[in-house]
Design a protein around this motif. Structure first.
Motif, PDB file in Angstrom:
ATOM      1  N   LEU A  12      -0.024  -1.944  15.899  1.00  0.00           N
ATOM      2  CA  LEU A  12      -0.323  -1.328  14.161  1.00  0.00           C
ATOM      3  C   LEU A  12       0.985  -1.631  13.344  1.00  0.00           C
ATOM      4  CD1 LEU A  12      -2.270   2.288  13.723  1.00  0.00           C
ATOM      5  CD2 LEU A  12      -3.057   0.114  13.285  1.00  0.00           C
ATOM      6  N   ARG A  13       2.156  -1.480  13.969  1.00  0.00           N
ATOM      7  CA  ARG A  13       3.357  -1.905  13.134  1.00  0.00           C
ATOM      8  C   ARG A  13       3.355  -3.614  13.419  1.00  0.00           C
ATOM      9  NH1 ARG A  13       7.411   1.816  16.732  1.00  0.00           N
ATOM     10  NH2 ARG A  13       7.307   4.032  15.436  1.00  0.00           N
ATOM     11  N   ALA A  14       2.857  -4.147  14.615  1.00  0.00           N
ATOM     12  CA  ALA A  14       3.151  -5.672  14.764  1.00  0.00           C
ATOM     13  C   ALA A  14       2.057  -6.928  13.793  1.00  0.00           C
ATOM     14  CB  ALA A  14       2.576  -6.302  16.351  1.00  0.00           C
ATOM     15  N   GLU A  15       1.359  -5.587  12.966  1.00  0.00           N
ATOM     16  CA  GLU A  15       0.030  -6.108  12.193  1.00  0.00           C
ATOM     17  C   GLU A  15       1.349  -6.228  11.173  1.00  0.00           C
ATOM     18  OE1 GLU A  15      -3.558  -4.074  10.953  1.00  0.00           O
ATOM     19  OE2 GLU A  15      -4.554  -5.007  12.584  1.00  0.00           O
ATOM     20  N   VAL A  16       1.263  -5.145  10.694  1.00  0.00           N
ATOM     21  CA  VAL A  16       2.572  -5.141   9.412  1.00  0.00           C
ATOM     22  C   VAL A  16       2.914  -6.579   9.044  1.00  0.00           C
ATOM     23  CG1 VAL A  16       4.007  -3.861   7.507  1.00  0.00           C
ATOM     24  CG2 VAL A  16       1.949  -2.762   8.907  1.00  0.00           C
ATOM     25  N   ARG A  17       3.688  -6.618  10.559  1.00  0.00           N
ATOM     26  CA  ARG A  17       4.419  -7.623  10.651  1.00  0.00           C
ATOM     27  C   ARG A  17       3.911  -9.134  10.039  1.00  0.00           C
ATOM     28  NH1 ARG A  17       7.250  -4.140  13.769  1.00  0.00           N
ATOM     29  NH2 ARG A  17       6.127  -6.187  16.189  1.00  0.00           N
ATOM     30  N   PHE A 234      12.109   0.806  -1.459  1.00  0.00           N
ATOM     31  CA  PHE A 234      11.042  -0.347  -1.468  1.00  0.00           C
ATOM     32  C   PHE A 234      11.898  -1.604  -1.247  1.00  0.00           C
ATOM     33  CE2 PHE A 234       7.819   0.811  -4.713  1.00  0.00           C
ATOM     34  CZ  PHE A 234       6.934   1.915  -4.645  1.00  0.00           C
ATOM     35  N   LYS A 235      12.922  -1.231  -1.521  1.00  0.00           N
ATOM     36  CA  LYS A 235      14.453  -2.704  -1.959  1.00  0.00           C
ATOM     37  C   LYS A 235      15.116  -2.615  -0.288  1.00  0.00           C
ATOM     38  CE  LYS A 235      18.023  -3.658  -4.462  1.00  0.00           C
ATOM     39  NZ  LYS A 235      18.891  -3.736  -6.056  1.00  0.00           N
ATOM     40  N   SER A 236      14.945  -1.518   0.109  1.00  0.00           N
ATOM     41  CA  SER A 236      15.082  -0.757   1.318  1.00  0.00           C
ATOM     42  C   SER A 236      14.260  -1.673   2.715  1.00  0.00           C
ATOM     43  CB  SER A 236      16.369   0.068   1.854  1.00  0.00           C
ATOM     44  OG  SER A 236      14.842   1.325   1.278  1.00  0.00           O
ATOM     45  N   ARG A 237      13.008  -0.964   2.314  1.00  0.00           N
ATOM     46  CA  ARG A 237      12.428  -0.676   3.671  1.00  0.00           C
ATOM     47  C   ARG A 237      11.174  -1.410   3.868  1.00  0.00           C
ATOM     48  NH1 ARG A 237      13.122   5.212   6.184  1.00  0.00           N
ATOM     49  NH2 ARG A 237      12.119   4.125   7.559  1.00  0.00           N
ATOM     50  N   LEU A 238      10.776  -2.183   2.357  1.00  0.00           N
ATOM     51  CA  LEU A 238       9.172  -1.933   2.618  1.00  0.00           C
ATOM     52  C   LEU A 238       9.153  -3.935   3.225  1.00  0.00           C
ATOM     53  CD1 LEU A 238       6.382  -2.227   0.872  1.00  0.00           C
ATOM     54  CD2 LEU A 238       7.089  -3.082  -0.884  1.00  0.00           C
ATOM     55  N   VAL A 239       7.728  -3.856   3.837  1.00  0.00           N
ATOM     56  CA  VAL A 239       7.499  -4.953   4.048  1.00  0.00           C
ATOM     57  C   VAL A 239       6.209  -5.750   3.884  1.00  0.00           C
ATOM     58  CG1 VAL A 239       6.788  -6.413   6.326  1.00  0.00           C
ATOM     59  CG2 VAL A 239       8.233  -4.603   6.560  1.00  0.00           C
ATOM     60  N   ALA A 240       6.694  -6.765   2.498  1.00  0.00           N
ATOM     61  CA  ALA A 240       5.375  -6.970   1.627  1.00  0.00           C
ATOM     62  C   ALA A 240       4.867  -8.055   2.213  1.00  0.00           C
ATOM     63  CB  ALA A 240       5.925  -7.385   0.125  1.00  0.00           C
ATOM     64  N   THR A 241       2.896  -6.904   2.665  1.00  0.00           N
ATOM     65  CA  THR A 241       2.500  -8.235   2.854  1.00  0.00           C
ATOM     66  C   THR A 241       2.114  -8.974   1.903  1.00  0.00           C
ATOM     67  OG1 THR A 241       0.458  -5.944   2.254  1.00  0.00           O
ATOM     68  CG2 THR A 241       2.213  -5.879   4.820  1.00  0.00           C
ATOM     69  N   LYS A 242       1.478  -9.785   2.458  1.00  0.00           N
ATOM     70  CA  LYS A 242      -0.146 -10.806   1.419  1.00  0.00           C
ATOM     71  C   LYS A 242      -0.916 -10.007   0.739  1.00  0.00           C
ATOM     72  CE  LYS A 242       0.733 -14.237   4.672  1.00  0.00           C
ATOM     73  NZ  LYS A 242       1.063 -13.636   5.891  1.00  0.00           N
ATOM     74  N   GLY A 243      -1.923  -9.057   1.172  1.00  0.00           N
ATOM     75  CA  GLY A 243      -2.000  -8.181   0.321  1.00  0.00           C
ATOM     76  C   GLY A 243      -1.800  -7.937  -0.486  1.00  0.00           C
ATOM     77  N   LEU A 244       0.005  -7.966  -1.308  1.00  0.00           N
ATOM     78  CA  LEU A 244       0.371  -7.580  -2.545  1.00  0.00           C
ATOM     79  C   LEU A 244       0.717  -8.627  -3.377  1.00  0.00           C
ATOM     80  CD1 LEU A 244       3.049  -4.815  -0.489  1.00  0.00           C
ATOM     81  CD2 LEU A 244       1.010  -4.483  -1.270  1.00  0.00           C
ATOM     82  N   LEU A 245       0.123  -9.449  -2.675  1.00  0.00           N
ATOM     83  CA  LEU A 245       0.323 -10.702  -4.312  1.00  0.00           C
ATOM     84  C   LEU A 245      -0.626 -10.250  -5.177  1.00  0.00           C
ATOM     85  CD1 LEU A 245       0.384 -13.680  -1.058  1.00  0.00           C
ATOM     86  CD2 LEU A 245       2.152 -13.402  -3.148  1.00  0.00           C
ATOM     87  N   LYS A 246      -1.954  -9.771  -4.977  1.00  0.00           N
ATOM     88  CA  LYS A 246      -2.709  -9.357  -6.227  1.00  0.00           C
ATOM     89  C   LYS A 246      -2.266  -8.732  -7.317  1.00  0.00           C
ATOM     90  CE  LYS A 246      -5.988  -6.896  -3.126  1.00  0.00           C
ATOM     91  NZ  LYS A 246      -5.335  -6.784  -2.542  1.00  0.00           N
ATOM     92  N   GLY A 247      -1.098  -7.971  -6.808  1.00  0.00           N
ATOM     93  CA  GLY A 247      -0.723  -6.245  -7.375  1.00  0.00           C
ATOM     94  C   GLY A 247       0.522  -6.888  -8.039  1.00  0.00           C
TER      95      GLY A 247
END
Length: 264
Positions: A12-17, A234-247
């Motif tokens: 699941l972690r790899a999926e996020v990356r 968010f600044k220090s730990r968020l991995v922004a995924t492609k799905g967040l582009l719409k937000g």
């Protein structure tokens, strides 16, 4: 701290990356918080470099808390309830809310749903306590909930719906599916709630009614947490995924604005 060696969690972690969007991650890693724009729609403004963005912080929080669930898996802090809370009572409140929203022809037997979800949580209590710091007694009392972020308390008004959804929304029979769906529900529970809009003056000019003190306090708490706890996280730990582009919407290029002002 317990080191997580579960293959399912590592997957699941790899999926996020794998879903990481590099540019958007950089925007959040280097952003400057500007302010909350719309509480009801959960929109905030941030500056990234010379660009100004509007951000759906509800969506960003949802993804961030899911990632924290994976990062801190098996090592959560806890929110303890003293006295303990009755699972049956909490689930009944959640069922009553769902009953009010449901279409009559699709209405399940909510009393049976309460019984089934309660039994599921009790039967899964060892796993819930070990991995998620969600403690349930054999007698059906809720003893604790996982703490995902210090300095921020999720709305406990959302607790009945969260617990009720754990029955049908969690894939209890598949390990990886179970962890994924449970953490998604936990993340949704942690997303800041939408507060009612502040009272405004009436059309005839009468002053606005006074806002409930509890709402005033919660509004102040959320505003502080969003600006001083969540966005720095968010600044220090968020991995922004492609799905967040719409937000995230770019609304201004400040370099272009500077050129406009230079011509004036």
């Amino acid at each position: 701290m317990t080191l997580c060696k579960l293959t399912s969690v590592k997957a699941l972690r790899a999926e996020v990356r794998e879903n990481m969007h590099n540019n958007l991650t950089d925007v959040f890693a280097t952003h400057t918080f500007v302010g909350i724009v719309d509480e009801r729609r959960r929109i905030a403004a941030i500056q990234g470099g010379v660009k100004l963005y509007l951000v759906d912080y509800g969506m960003i929080c949802n993804e961030y808390f899911y990632q924290m669930g994976l990062t801190d898996f098996g090592n959560f802090g806890s929110i303890r309830f003293n006295p303990a809370l009755s699972l049956h009572d909490l689930l009944s409140v959640g069922a009553a809310h769902e009953r009010d929203l449901a279409e009559a022809e699709d209405d399940p037997d909510w009393e049976q749903v309460v019984v089934d979800v309660r039994e599921q949580l009790i039967s899964s209590r060892d796993m819930l306590a070990e991995y998620f710091s969600l403690e349930v007694s054999e007698a059906g009392e809720l003893l604790s909930m996982p703490l995902l972020m210090k300095g921020y308390m999720p709305s406990l008004a959302k607790l009945p719906q969260f617990l009720l959804r754990l029955g049908p929304k969690v894939a209890w029979t598949d390990e990886q599916g179970c962890f994924h769906t449970f953490l998604r529900e936990l993340a949704s529970f942690y997303v800041p709630e939408v507060l009612p809009p502040p009272p405004t003056a009436s059309p005839d000019g009468n002053p606005p009614a006074e806002e409930e003190p509890d709402v005033v306090t919660r509004r102040r708490q959320l505003s502080r947490a969003i600006e001083h706890i969540m966005f720095p996280a968010f600044k220090s730990r968020l991995v922004a995924t492609k799905g967040l582009l719409k937000g995230v919407i770019e609304v201004a290029n400040l370099k272009g604005l500077y050129r406009v002002f230079e011509r004036c």
